[in-house]
Every structure is written in C-alpha cells, then in structure tokens.
Design an enzyme around this catalytic site. Structure first.
Site, mmCIF file in Angstrom:
data_model
loop_
_atom_site.group_PDB
_atom_site.id
_atom_site.type_symbol
_atom_site.label_atom_id
_atom_site.label_comp_id
_atom_site.label_asym_id
_atom_site.label_seq_id
_atom_site.Cartn_x
_atom_site.Cartn_y
_atom_site.Cartn_z
ATOM 1 N N LYS A 130 0.842 -1.199 0.000
ATOM 2 C CA LYS A 130 0.000 0.000 0.000
ATOM 3 C C LYS A 130 0.880 1.253 0.000
ATOM 4 O O LYS A 130 1.887 1.302 0.721
ATOM 5 C CB LYS A 130 -0.901 -0.028 1.242
ATOM 6 C CG LYS A 130 -1.966 1.069 1.275
ATOM 7 C CD LYS A 130 -2.866 0.918 2.512
ATOM 8 C CE LYS A 130 -3.995 1.938 2.549
ATOM 9 N NZ LYS A 130 -4.858 1.791 3.738
ATOM 10 N N SER A 172 -9.808 1.605 2.580
ATOM 11 C CA SER A 172 -8.900 2.340 1.732
ATOM 12 C C SER A 172 -7.822 1.492 1.043
ATOM 13 O O SER A 172 -7.234 1.945 0.071
ATOM 14 C CB SER A 172 -8.215 3.428 2.559
ATOM 15 O OG SER A 172 -7.426 2.849 3.585
ATOM 16 N N SER A 174 -10.077 -0.753 6.893
ATOM 17 C CA SER A 174 -9.483 -0.637 5.559
ATOM 18 C C SER A 174 -8.701 -1.830 5.042
ATOM 19 O O SER A 174 -8.227 -1.794 3.907
ATOM 20 C CB SER A 174 -8.589 0.592 5.496
ATOM 21 O OG SER A 174 -9.385 1.736 5.286
HETATM 22 N N1 GLN Z 1 -13.384 3.876 5.815
HETATM 23 C C1 GLN Z 1 -12.894 4.362 7.076
HETATM 24 C C2 GLN Z 1 -12.520 5.816 6.951
HETATM 25 O O1 GLN Z 1 -12.761 6.360 5.944
HETATM 26 C C3 GLN Z 1 -11.702 3.541 7.513
HETATM 27 C C4 GLN Z 1 -10.457 3.892 6.797
HETATM 28 C C5 GLN Z 1 -9.286 3.079 7.220
HETATM 29 O O2 GLN Z 1 -9.413 2.062 7.887
HETATM 30 N N2 GLN Z 1 -8.118 3.569 6.838
HETATM 31 O O3 GLN Z 1 -11.989 6.418 7.848
#
Ligand code: GLN
Length: 509
Positions: free
Chosen positions: A81, A156, A180
């Site tokens: 990532k 994400s 995420s």
């Molecule tokens: N979807 C969640 C957010 O937008 C979690 C994101 C994540 O785990 N990085 O914060």
C-alpha cells in the site's frame, strides 16, 4: 501471457523457489506480466517497480545458489500500500500533496519484507491518506473490483485487495484504521487481517489516526495471510505503541484449523436490519457450519457497538487534523504559489487547498472543530468515553466466549460512483469493522461464499481478544477448509474480459 505461477498460493510459490523448481526471477516476471496484461483495467498499482522487483528476485536466487537459508516467504511477490515509505519508490498516499516525494527511509514493515526475501512489485492504490472505503478518494483514480470492474474493490486498501484478487500478486499489505483491510478483503473475496493494535509497526506508515492505524496482511488463503502476518510483525523500538510481546503463533493456528470446543459469540448488534439479505444468508450458514464442526455458538450483546461509528468519526478526524498539519508545503512534495511574492502562510494555504482532496479537507475541518476549545469535551471527550464503553463491551464478551463473529460488511461491493457523493453512505461500509479498531483487538475477514442476489463475495469477520490473534486464524482456517479451496480462484476473468475462463461456481463457490 498468463502463467500458472500467478494462480498459486504464497506458500506454494515459496516451496517451489526453495526447492529450486522455479526461480524467484521467473515468479516475479510472471506477476509483472500479469500486471502488464490486466492492470490498465484493474488499476491496483500507482507505481510498478519492475527493475527493483527483478533485482530483489535475483538476490533470492543467488542466496539459494550459494546455499544460504531462505525465509518462509522468500521469492514471493507482494503489493505494498502506498502509505508505507520506500526509499526506492515514490510514496504518495494517493494524494497530490505528496506527488513526487521520495522518502528518505524505509518503513519498518518495508524493511522486514525486504529482509524476509519478499519481492515488492510496487505501490498499491488507496483512498487519499487512507480515508475512504472504495479507493474513489485516490487522487489518481479508483481501483476496480476484479469480480466486476464496475464495482469498487473496497478501501482504503483497495489497490492491495484488487491486486491480490486479480492475481497480480499473491500477497499485499494494507493498513486498517476503521476497516481498511477487512472491508476490501471481504468485498474482493480474499482474506484481510487487522492484527492487534501495536502488533505491527507504524514506523514509516504515513499517519492518519495514530491510535487506530494498524498494518496487516491481505492474501488469498488464511495460511498465506498468517505467514505474512508473522513476517511483518513484532516489536519495533521506533514505534512507541509497538507491543513488546511475542507475535501470536498465527501460522500454527492457521494449520490447526480446528474449532471443536471453541466458544463463539454472534454479536447481536452487528447482524440484522440494514444488512443485505444475501450477506446475512451466507453469514448465518457460516455460523451453522462452525457449530457443525463442534464450536459452541451463543448470542452475545455488545450494547455500545451502535455508537462506534459516530465515535470513530470524531476520534479519527481529530487525530487526522493534527497529523496532516505536517503537510505545510515546506517539507514534502507539492508547493503552490511560491513565486517570491507570497508569505509562507499564503504558500501553505494555496498548497493545502490544491493538494488535498474533498474528503481529506472534510476530515481536517471536522477534526479541528471537534478539538476546538468549547467543543472538545462535548465531542472529542465524549467520543473517547464511548471508546472506553466499547472496549468494556469486548472485555465482557470475551469473558463468555473465545471469539466473536459478525458479517465483515453490511453489503457486497457497491458500484463505483454510488456512494461517492454521500459521505454517510460511504462511512456505513465500516459499520462492522470499526469496534475492533476502537478497542484495539484483533479481527480477520475470511470469505464465506457469494451473496445469492448478486454473486459477489461475502466476508465473515472473526474478532479475537488483544494479542489472541492466533485464535481468529484457527476459526478462519476452519471455515476456509470446510468451504473448500474453490475460493482459490476468485477472479471472474471471462466476465470482465480479463483473459481467463470463469471458474466453476458450483454451490456457494
Ligand atoms: N473507511 C474508514 C474511513 O474512511 C476507515 C479507513 C481506514 O481504515 N483507513 O476512515
């Protein structure tokens, strides 16, 4: 050109490399070919590092030829990532504000991968600064779900999940702040793991919400995820919240794959109204399956879980507003309007206005507001109290049961564009995953079949107590074994024109 090597598990590839039956260079080349063939459509990668991948692979082959010992994942390719710093590749976090930035050091996780002989193919796409559930917040365009290219691969860490599901890499690393890793894993039909907070190092992970951010593995099998979990984890003196304890024995647990006598709690609050019916169907079947394998299943109430989402959307933006203050136009990447006539403040303001996307700005504004004097106690302070109540819910639950289970997501993969303009709808994608981030315990998503109404993957979430990560691997591996290895080939290539026959979809999968 497509090679059988791209269909193999990480464990299988490592065994072939170790036995000298295939070279690490051949393995890397096969995956680079696959990326070349499909990534224009999947868009899992922001940066492909073909030369350095082949160089790393050659070094493994040289080690083997010299009779030196190889680690359990030596020669296995991986998608990283783009939130992990890498000295030999750009690190953008999916943001214009970091475009062109070359980090001066490797993240601890990056360094551990390299030392394990894992071959980093490149940097995976992501929602900007890991804020989002679909990769649509990437400044460089969304990734696509290999099961249906018109749908999101989650987020994400959606570039990471798409790369693994599309056979561009057998392994990937993501970060999980609110879901995420598990959510993208669930909606692309692969395994996604959030280790115990502090179990994997945050050093060199560009910070979003520091009390929640957790690096973890994505893979097509539970054993592969466990192998990567052990390779990437362990105490790191460079991260003050890193746990100074042995890594839980997750590989042994994944091999054990046995749930007889295990007490499993179905979380009342994460199962019912508002969930896609087919998700509940597959979830319920998975629970019945576990019961038939000798687990003792009960229902467990966690009464404060309903407040997890609002608490998270105060705590995470608060921390983000502080962490993202470092992007001041002086130290990294983009600089706008620096023509000698403007003050540093003006340049900073112009750069942040041009460099951050809408969701990142929304979070910074929300967080700044929640932390402002006069509102701090009412918003941030209250949210922290709720966080404590959720942690207590887990503690009480784990006095009664060994693990908790729920669906990993309320729905299967949604169409690109469907939630892009509706932040609340997007936030709901993490309804089931956020409680474990707030409490810091371990959780995994493992595929448990396809939803009957749309034929898309459903994930079962297994939550374990802090530092009992091995327990959830046992359960996940048992589910995987019982459902069979059919899910080893999730890519619906033919349906997507990705060049391969669609694997048989007998029964659930
Ligand atoms: N979807 C969640 C957010 O937008 C979690 C994101 C994540 O785990 N990085 O914060």
């Amino acid at each position: 050109m497509d090679s059988e090597l791209t269909r193999m598990t990480a464990a299988g590839i490592a065994a072939l490399v170790a036995a000298g039956e295939v070279s690490a260079v051949e393995v890397a080349a096969a995956h680079l070919d696959r990326i070349e063939a499909v990534d224009e459509r999947v868009h899992a990668f922001l940066h492909v590092a073909a030369d350095s991948a082949l160089r790393a692979a050659r070094a493994i082959d040289d080690r083997r030829a010299a009779g030196q010992p190889l680690g359990p994942l030596a020669g296995v390719p991986l998608a990283l990532k783009d939130v992990f710093t890498t000295t030999d590749m750009p690190t953008t976090c999916g943001s214009r504000i970091l475009e062109g930035w070359r980090p001066p050091y490797d993240a601890t996780v990056t360094g551990r991968l390299r030392r394990a002989g894992i071959v980093i193919l490149g940097k995976a796409n992501m929602d900007e600064f890991a804020m989002g559930s679909s990769t649509e917040n990437s400044a460089f365009g969304p990734s696509r779900n290999p099961w249906d290219l018109s749908r999101v691969p989650g987020g994400s860490s959606g570039g990471s999940s798409a790369a693994v599901a599309a056979f561009e890499a057998p392994l990937a690393i993501g970060t999980d702040t609110g879901g995420s890793i598990r959510q993208p894993g669930a909606v692309t039909g692969i395994v996604g793991v959030k280790p115990t907070y502090g179990g994997s190092s945050r050093y060199g992970v560009v910070a979003f919400a520091s009390s929640l951010d957790t690096p973890g593995p994505l893979a097509r099998t539970v054993l592969d995820a466990a192998l990567l979990h052990e390779a990437m984890s362990g105490h790191d003196p460079c991260d003050s919240t890193s746990v100074d304890a042995p890594v839980p024995p997750v590989v042994a647990a994944a091999r054990q794959a046995d749930v007889s006598g295990l007490r499993i709690g179905v979380v009342t609050e994460l199962n019912g109204e508002g969930y896609q019916p087919g998700v509940i169907t597959r979830f319920t079947e998975a629970v019945e399956l576990l019961e038939s394998m000798g687990a003792k299943v009960t229902e467990v109430s966690c009464p404060h879980f309903g407040y997890a989402l609002p608490a998270y959307y105060l705590i995470a933006p608060s921390e983000c507003s502080s962490n993202l203050a470092r992007f001041d136009a002086m130290r990294y990447g983009l600089r706008v309007g620096d023509d000698g006539t403007r003050s540093a403040e003006e340049v900073m303001s112009l750069t942040r206005a041009a460099g951050f996307g809408a969701e990142v700005k929304r979070r910074i504004i929300l967080g700044t507001y929640a932390l402002s004097s006069g509102y701090y106690d009412a918003y941030y302070g209250k949210a922290q109290q709720v966080r404590t109540l959720i942690t207590r819910d887990f503690e009480k639950a784990f006095e009664q049961v060994d693990v908790l289970v729920s669906p990993a997501t309320p729905t299967t993969a949604f169409p690109i564009g469907e939630r892009a303009d509706d932040p609340m709808a997007m936030y709901l994608a993490d309804l089931c995953t956020i409680p474990s981030n707030l409490a810091g315990n371990a959780a995994i998503s493992v595929p448990c079949g396809l939803a009957p109404e749309d034929g898309l993957p459903v994930g079962l979430q297994v939550m374990a107590p802090v530092l009992a990560d091995d327990r959830m691997y046992r359960v996940a591996a048992a589910v995987e074994a019982a459902l069979g290895q059919r899910r080893g080939h999730p890519l619906l290539d033919e349906a997507n024109g990705l060049g391969e026959a669609r694997p048989g979809q007998e029964g659930r999968r």
